[in-house]
Structures are given as structure tokens and as C-alpha cells.
Scaffold this motif. Structure first.
Motif, PDB file in Angstrom:
ATOM      1  N   THR A  79      22.969 -36.083  22.499  1.00 51.22           N
ATOM      2  CA  THR A  79      23.496 -36.826  23.637  1.00 51.22           C
ATOM      3  C   THR A  79      22.509 -37.974  23.839  1.00 51.22           C
ATOM      4  O   THR A  79      21.311 -37.732  23.990  1.00 51.22           O
ATOM      5  CB  THR A  79      23.530 -35.930  24.892  1.00 51.22           C
ATOM      6  OG1 THR A  79      24.243 -34.740  24.551  1.00 51.22           O
ATOM      7  CG2 THR A  79      24.233 -36.617  26.051  1.00 51.22           C
ATOM      8  N   GLY A  95      12.240 -30.522  19.382  1.00 56.58           N
ATOM      9  CA  GLY A  95      13.148 -29.371  19.303  1.00 56.58           C
ATOM     10  C   GLY A  95      14.500 -29.835  18.776  1.00 56.58           C
ATOM     11  O   GLY A  95      15.085 -29.238  17.874  1.00 56.58           O
ATOM     12  N   ASN A  96      14.996 -30.940  19.301  1.00 58.60           N
ATOM     13  CA  ASN A  96      16.251 -31.522  18.803  1.00 58.60           C
ATOM     14  C   ASN A  96      16.112 -31.930  17.338  1.00 58.60           C
ATOM     15  O   ASN A  96      17.087 -31.901  16.587  1.00 58.60           O
ATOM     16  CB  ASN A  96      16.638 -32.799  19.580  1.00 58.60           C
ATOM     17  CG  ASN A  96      16.794 -32.567  21.075  1.00 58.60           C
ATOM     18  OD1 ASN A  96      16.315 -33.354  21.875  1.00 58.60           O
ATOM     19  ND2 ASN A  96      17.450 -31.482  21.446  1.00 58.60           N
ATOM     20  N   GLY A 130      22.032 -25.960  17.021  1.00 53.47           N
ATOM     21  CA  GLY A 130      21.030 -25.000  17.468  1.00 53.47           C
ATOM     22  C   GLY A 130      21.697 -23.756  18.053  1.00 53.47           C
ATOM     23  O   GLY A 130      22.873 -23.792  18.432  1.00 53.47           O
ATOM     24  N   ASP A 147      21.514 -22.432  20.837  1.00 53.41           N
ATOM     25  CA  ASP A 147      22.019 -22.596  22.209  1.00 53.41           C
ATOM     26  C   ASP A 147      23.442 -23.137  22.239  1.00 53.41           C
ATOM     27  O   ASP A 147      24.095 -23.108  23.282  1.00 53.41           O
ATOM     28  CB  ASP A 147      21.084 -23.508  23.030  1.00 53.41           C
ATOM     29  CG  ASP A 147      20.834 -24.836  22.355  1.00 53.41           C
ATOM     30  OD1 ASP A 147      20.994 -24.935  21.122  1.00 53.41           O
ATOM     31  OD2 ASP A 147      20.468 -25.799  23.059  1.00 53.41           O
ATOM     32  N   ASN A 155      20.399 -22.977  13.939  1.00 50.18           N
ATOM     33  CA  ASN A 155      18.939 -22.890  13.820  1.00 50.18           C
ATOM     34  C   ASN A 155      18.320 -22.237  15.045  1.00 50.18           C
ATOM     35  O   ASN A 155      18.857 -22.331  16.155  1.00 50.18           O
ATOM     36  CB  ASN A 155      18.326 -24.283  13.601  1.00 50.18           C
ATOM     37  CG  ASN A 155      18.533 -25.220  14.766  1.00 50.18           C
ATOM     38  OD1 ASN A 155      19.543 -25.898  14.833  1.00 50.18           O
ATOM     39  ND2 ASN A 155      17.588 -25.250  15.707  1.00 50.18           N
ATOM     40  N   GLY A 156      17.187 -21.584  14.810  1.00 50.40           N
ATOM     41  CA  GLY A 156      16.424 -20.991  15.906  1.00 50.40           C
ATOM     42  C   GLY A 156      15.709 -22.071  16.712  1.00 50.40           C
ATOM     43  O   GLY A 156      15.689 -23.247  16.334  1.00 50.40           O
ATOM     44  N   PHE A 157      15.103 -21.663  17.787  1.00 44.79           N
ATOM     45  CA  PHE A 157      14.465 -22.640  18.673  1.00 44.79           C
ATOM     46  C   PHE A 157      13.068 -23.036  18.219  1.00 44.79           C
ATOM     47  O   PHE A 157      12.341 -22.239  17.632  1.00 44.79           O
ATOM     48  CB  PHE A 157      14.356 -22.091  20.094  1.00 44.79           C
ATOM     49  CG  PHE A 157      15.684 -21.888  20.737  1.00 44.79           C
ATOM     50  CD1 PHE A 157      16.699 -22.819  20.561  1.00 44.79           C
ATOM     51  CD2 PHE A 157      15.929 -20.772  21.514  1.00 44.79           C
ATOM     52  CE1 PHE A 157      17.941 -22.634  21.147  1.00 44.79           C
ATOM     53  CE2 PHE A 157      17.173 -20.577  22.105  1.00 44.79           C
ATOM     54  CZ  PHE A 157      18.173 -21.501  21.919  1.00 44.79           C
ATOM     55  N   LEU A 158      12.741 -24.251  18.552  1.00 42.98           N
ATOM     56  CA  LEU A 158      11.357 -24.679  18.485  1.00 42.98           C
ATOM     57  C   LEU A 158      10.780 -24.411  19.875  1.00 42.98           C
ATOM     58  O   LEU A 158      11.352 -24.844  20.882  1.00 42.98           O
ATOM     59  CB  LEU A 158      11.293 -26.166  18.130  1.00 42.98           C
ATOM     60  CG  LEU A 158       9.894 -26.752  18.049  1.00 42.98           C
ATOM     61  CD1 LEU A 158       9.792 -27.657  16.835  1.00 42.98           C
ATOM     62  CD2 LEU A 158       9.528 -27.526  19.295  1.00 42.98           C
ATOM     63  N   MET A 216      11.545 -25.353  23.788  1.00 40.85           N
ATOM     64  CA  MET A 216      11.307 -26.729  24.222  1.00 40.85           C
ATOM     65  C   MET A 216      12.620 -27.293  24.738  1.00 40.85           C
ATOM     66  O   MET A 216      13.641 -27.227  24.058  1.00 40.85           O
ATOM     67  CB  MET A 216      10.805 -27.573  23.044  1.00 40.85           C
ATOM     68  CG  MET A 216      10.593 -29.021  23.401  1.00 40.85           C
ATOM     69  SD  MET A 216       9.897 -30.029  22.072  1.00 40.85           S
ATOM     70  CE  MET A 216       8.203 -29.534  22.074  1.00 40.85           C
TER      71      MET A 216
HETATM   72  P1  AMP Z   1      21.332 -31.857  22.732  1.00 44.37           P
HETATM   73  O1  AMP Z   1      21.099 -33.344  22.609  1.00 44.37           O
HETATM   74  O2  AMP Z   1      20.614 -31.220  23.869  1.00 44.37           O
HETATM   75  O3  AMP Z   1      22.802 -31.489  22.668  1.00 44.37           O
HETATM   76  O4  AMP Z   1      20.668 -31.162  21.450  1.00 44.37           O
HETATM   77  C1  AMP Z   1      20.848 -31.600  20.139  1.00 44.37           C
HETATM   78  C2  AMP Z   1      20.592 -30.462  19.181  1.00 44.37           C
HETATM   79  O5  AMP Z   1      19.262 -29.913  19.357  1.00 44.37           O
HETATM   80  C3  AMP Z   1      21.518 -29.260  19.360  1.00 44.37           C
HETATM   81  O6  AMP Z   1      21.909 -28.800  18.077  1.00 44.37           O
HETATM   82  C4  AMP Z   1      20.658 -28.236  20.059  1.00 44.37           C
HETATM   83  O7  AMP Z   1      21.089 -26.927  19.787  1.00 44.37           O
HETATM   84  C5  AMP Z   1      19.321 -28.494  19.439  1.00 44.37           C
HETATM   85  N1  AMP Z   1      18.144 -28.042  20.211  1.00 44.37           N
HETATM   86  C6  AMP Z   1      17.876 -28.329  21.516  1.00 44.37           C
HETATM   87  N2  AMP Z   1      16.674 -27.808  21.878  1.00 44.37           N
HETATM   88  C7  AMP Z   1      16.175 -27.166  20.788  1.00 44.37           C
HETATM   89  C8  AMP Z   1      14.961 -26.442  20.518  1.00 44.37           C
HETATM   90  N3  AMP Z   1      14.018 -26.276  21.447  1.00 44.37           N
HETATM   91  N4  AMP Z   1      14.801 -25.933  19.278  1.00 44.37           N
HETATM   92  C9  AMP Z   1      15.728 -26.100  18.323  1.00 44.37           C
HETATM   93  N5  AMP Z   1      16.883 -26.783  18.497  1.00 44.37           N
HETATM   94  C10 AMP Z   1      17.115 -27.309  19.710  1.00 44.37           C
END
Ligand code: AMP
Ligand code: ZN
Length: 466
Positions: free
Chosen positions: A30, A38-39, A226, A228, A256-259, A266
């Protein structure tokens, strides 16, 4: 290749829908801010998946969207006193700068939600016609009761989900798990498009269904993001898409798992994040890429200063080795390769095989990197004191095959420059970082003798043939 799919919760043999071709949809950022590391994890990991599949001979169509309208975009644009499209324009440009630094290639298509409002409206109309969606005042909701498989991706059933959910004040839906497809405009000045239900904008989930189907067809091979995003985003994408087409939406779901930072995810909302832009002030982004690939993509990974320093020195080890091998390949002994060198080639080939086997096993970049570093160590043991040109060229070729899949140290190579040019450019960057301008100039001259000129631009170094 074997891929772990979130849908079946097991590793499955990868068989593409269309022979020789892989269609991937990756949920993208976004664009209301710089992205954090993390992203960066899914962007880097699934860029590596794409490179790996290409190295196996597949034609890969890779679509990664930009979410360029949502509540966060509207809020940030208001704070900055600019329009939502201007905000998006700005952070899409910033995304590409950071992505370039991280070695993330451009997707085949980078569709934006706001450029697909027509497609989104048509999809919502289909869902209404098929009684999977309903209009409530000027909003449109997806009717989760109409899709019995709801919950299959996240492994929950609808009754269970409903028990824990509630309808928030202001929401006009029939059931707690129903989700919005079209949101009516709330304020006069809020960005909106005309639709059969009045002025409004699409919900988040519907954009990915519409754009995935538009560019990749009703059934695609791989959808990524990710962990989430499994619930509700991807669960909702399945419900919308499969209700509209009656076909399976995605064959393999990869998450993928989280960072984490100190074992906590994060995230922007927690405030425990570092943007890629910030990290780049201190660390080489190639080292960040190496770090992100150092764990299996499904495992959590902890971010720390210390780990980043280790990653930088690991990267430096590769660079030193490439540089030494390039030098020997150019200036080393001519003539027949020695027995020891023949044995080295065989050992390195074995590591390369192990590397590809690891990648084949659900993209195990952690083990693959282990094999690559072992090959580097072997090459150093035999060739650090010099050797024949043929042996060094062979060692370089093997390392290069692995580095190309990982997307590491590719800057100069992707433009068709030999490996040694990349090595020298890196070395000059390092010298400049250390303010050793005499050395930097010397390397520039050396490159000139090879017919290469360098231009320093605000975006970085441009490499050109004379
Ligand atoms: P967003 O812009 O928040 O929609 O996130 C973009 C991508 O980053 C999505 O695939 C999320 O699942 C991933 N993502 C967000 N935070 C983390 C994190 N801490 N570790 C790994 N992936 C993440
Ligand atoms: Zn998405």
C-alpha cells in the motif's frame, strides 16, 4: 519443485496449469509510505522464487499490485494536503528506488487498483447477479453464507469465525463475517468513482481478485504474501473469485513468516519498524537481501544490528572471492588445469547440485546459501594463491549460476557485463564509502581500460560501454 501450500498444509509437487509457464500474483505494498524491511521480506523472497523458476526454464508471468487507494492512503494524503493519486505517484517511485537497491526486479505487470475500477465494478456486479453479494444502502457486501468453503485457507469454519466476530457500529451487513466489496463515499471531498451503487471506492480484497483474474486468468499457479494476509485478505479473495467463476482460484498459496524485532512482528502500527530507506543509510542493501534469504521463508526471522553486520561481512566474503577469481581468470596462468583444480571443479559442482536441490525443496534458501558459501570456501582454499585461468573461470561460472538465482551481486551482470566488472564496481563503491578517493579513481581508470565508463548519478552508479 516441491512447494508448501497453505491451503493443503503440505508440500506438494509443483505442476503448472499451463505447461512451461508459471503465473504468479504477489500482493504488493500500500503506497502511503516508504516500505519497511518486514514488507521487504515477501518482495525479496518471491522475487527469488521467480528467478529460481526462470532458471528452471519456466516462462514466469509475475504480477505485483500497488494498493493505491484505501483508508491509510486517504488519511495520509489529507495530512500532507495532497491528493491520493499524488501520494501514490510519490511512493510508487520510492518503492522502485528501494526495490532496485534490494535487487527486486520489476514485475511483468504492476497493476494499480485505481486503474481497474471498471474491472472491479464488473466483478462485483457478477457477484450480485449470482447472489453472492448484496447492496446495503450504498455499500456492497460479500455474503459469506453463500460460500460454504469460507474459511478453508485459514483452516477455520464459518460458525467458529462468526462466534468471535461482531458487527461494528455503522456497518450495515447481514452477518458478522460478511466483508465490504464497495464502500460508499463518506465525505464530499473523499476520492470516489461512480458506480451502479452510487459514488464510492472498492474494498481492499476485491482489487486483488479482479487484477489477478484480469492478468493471469481464472485459475493461477501461485499467489503470495505474508502470513498476516492469510486471513482475512486471501480467504476473502478465494470467496470472491471462486464464487464469481466457479473454478479454483489458486493452486499453490505461499506465505512468508514474519520479520520480527525482539520477537515481535515488525509493523507500522507497532512503530517498531525500520524503513528500507533508513537501513540503507547504514547497510548495503545487498546485505539486507542476503539477510532476508538467510532463513527459510516460512520461518520467522529476527532483525538486529548484529545480524546485519554479519550479513555484510558474509557478502564481503563473496565479493572478495569473485574479485580474486575474476583476477585469476584474466591474469592467471595459461595452460592445463591442475589435478587439484579438477577436483575443485567437481566439489563445486556438487555444491551447486546441493544448492538447486535445496531451492527445489520449497525454496529452502537457508540451505542453498549454505551450499553456496561452502563453494566459496572451497574456491578460496584452492585458488586464493593463484591458479589457471580455466579453473578460475569455471569456479566463477558455478558461483554465478547460484548468485543469479539469489539475485545477489547482479547489478552489472543483468545489463550483460562480465562478472569482474560488477566486482570492480562494488570495490569502487566500497572505496568511496571509506573516502579512499584515490583508490576509487584508480578503479575507474582500470574499468576504462576494459571499455567501461561509470557515471555517478543520484540514483547510484550507471555503468556504460564506451
Ligand atoms: P502491506 O503494505 O502492509 O500490505 O504489506 C506488504 C506485504 O508485507 C504483505 O505481503 C505483508 O504480509 C508483508 N508483511 C508486513 N509486515 C511483515 C513482517 N513484519 N514480516 C514479513 N512480512 C510482512
Ligand atoms: Zn492482495
Amino acid at each position: 519443485m516441491r512447494i508448501y501450500s497453505t491451503l493443503t498444509r503440505q508440500k506438494e509437487e509443483f505442476i503448472p496449469v499451463h505447461e512451461g509457464e508459471v503465473r504468479i500474483y504477489a500482493c504488493g505494498p500500500t503506497v502511503y509510505n516508504y516500505f519497511h524491511i518486514g514488507n521487504a521480506r515477501p518482495f525479496v523472497v518471491f522475487d527469488t522464487l521467480r528467478r529460481y523458476l526462470e532458471s528452471r526454464g519456466y516462462r514466469v508471468i509475475y504480477v505485483q499490485n500497488f494498493t493505491d487507494v484505501d483508508d491509510k492512503m486517504i488519511k495520509r494524503a489529507r495530512e500532507e494536503g495532497i491528493s491520493v493519486p499524488r501520494l501514490a505517484e510519490r511512493f510508487i517511485a520510492e518503492y522502485f528506488k528501494d526495490a532496485d537497491g534490494l535487487g527486486i526486479r520489476r514485475a511483468t505487470v504492476h497493476p494499480r487498483a485505481t486503474e481497474h475500477i471498471g474491472d472491479i465494478i464488473r466483478l462485483i456486479e457478477t457477484l450480485i447477479e449470482k447472489s453472492h453479494a448484496y447492496v446495503s444502502e450504498s455499500d456492497v457486501y460479500f455474503d459469506t453464507q453463500s460460500f460454504p468453503a469460507y474459511g478453508k485457507l485459514s483452516g477455520q469454519d464459518l460458525a467458529e469465525l462468526e462466534a468471535g466476530a461482531r458487527v461494528e457500529p455503522g456497518e450495515k451487513k447481514r452477518h458478522p463475517m460478511d466483508f465490504v466489496l464497495w464502500k460508499a463515499q463518506k465525505q464530499q471531498d473523499e476520492i470516489a468513482w461512480d458506480s451502479p451503487w452510487g459514488k464510492g471506492r472498492p474494498g481492499w480484497h476485491i482489487e486483488c481478485s479482479a487484477m489477478s483474474m484480469k492478468y493471469l486468468g481464472d485459475t493461477i499457479d501461485i499467489h503470495t504474501g505474508g502470513q498476516d494476509l492469510i486471513f482475512p485478505h486471501h480467504e476473502n479473495e478465494i470467496a470472491q473469485s471462486e464464487s464469481a467463476t466457479g473454478k479454483q482460484f489458486v493452486k499453490y498459496w505461499m506465505h512468508n513468516g514474519f520479520l520480527n524485532v525482539e520477537s515481535k512482528k515488525m509493523s507500522k502500527s507497532e512503530g517498531n519498524f525500520f524503513t528500507v530507506r533508513e537501513v540503507a543509510e547504514e547497510f548495503d542493501l545487498e546485505a539486507v537481501r542476503l539477510f532476508l534469504l538467510s532463513a527459510h521463508y516460512r520461518s520467522p526471522i529476527n532483525f538486529s544490528h548484529k545480524l546485519m553486520e554479519q550479513s555484510e561481512s558474509a557478502l564481503q566474503r563473496i565479493k572478495n572471492s569473485l574479485e580474486n577469481l575474476s583476477y585469476i581468470a584474466r591474469e592467471g596462468k595459461t595452460g592445463a588445469i591442475t589435478d587439484e583444480e579438477t577436483a575443485l571443479s567437481a566439489m563445486m559442482e556438487t555444491q551447486k547440485k546441493a544448492f538447486f536441490e535445496a531451492m527445489d525443496d520449497d525454496l529452502n534458501t537457508a540451505d542453498a546459501l549454505g551450499a553456496m558459501f561452502e563453494a566459496v570456501r572451497e574456491a578460496n582454499t584452492v585458488l586464493s594463491g593463484g591458479g589457471t585461468r580455466t579453473a578460475a573461470a569455471k569456479a566463477l561460472e558455478i558461483l554465478d549460476a547460484m548468485l543469479a538465482v539469489l539475485g545477489l551481486l547482479q547489478g552489472a551482470r543483468e545489463e550483460g557485463f562480465p562478472a569482474e566488472v560488477a566486482g570492480l564496481v562494488e570495490k569502487r563503491q566500497q572505496a568511496r564509502k571509506e573516502k579512499d578517493f584515490a583508490e576509487a579513481d584508480r578503479i575507474r581508470e582500470e574499468l576504462k581500460t576494459m571499455g567501461i565508463i561509470l557515471e555517478d548519478t543520484p540514483q547510484g552508479v550507471k555503468i556504460k560501454k564506451m
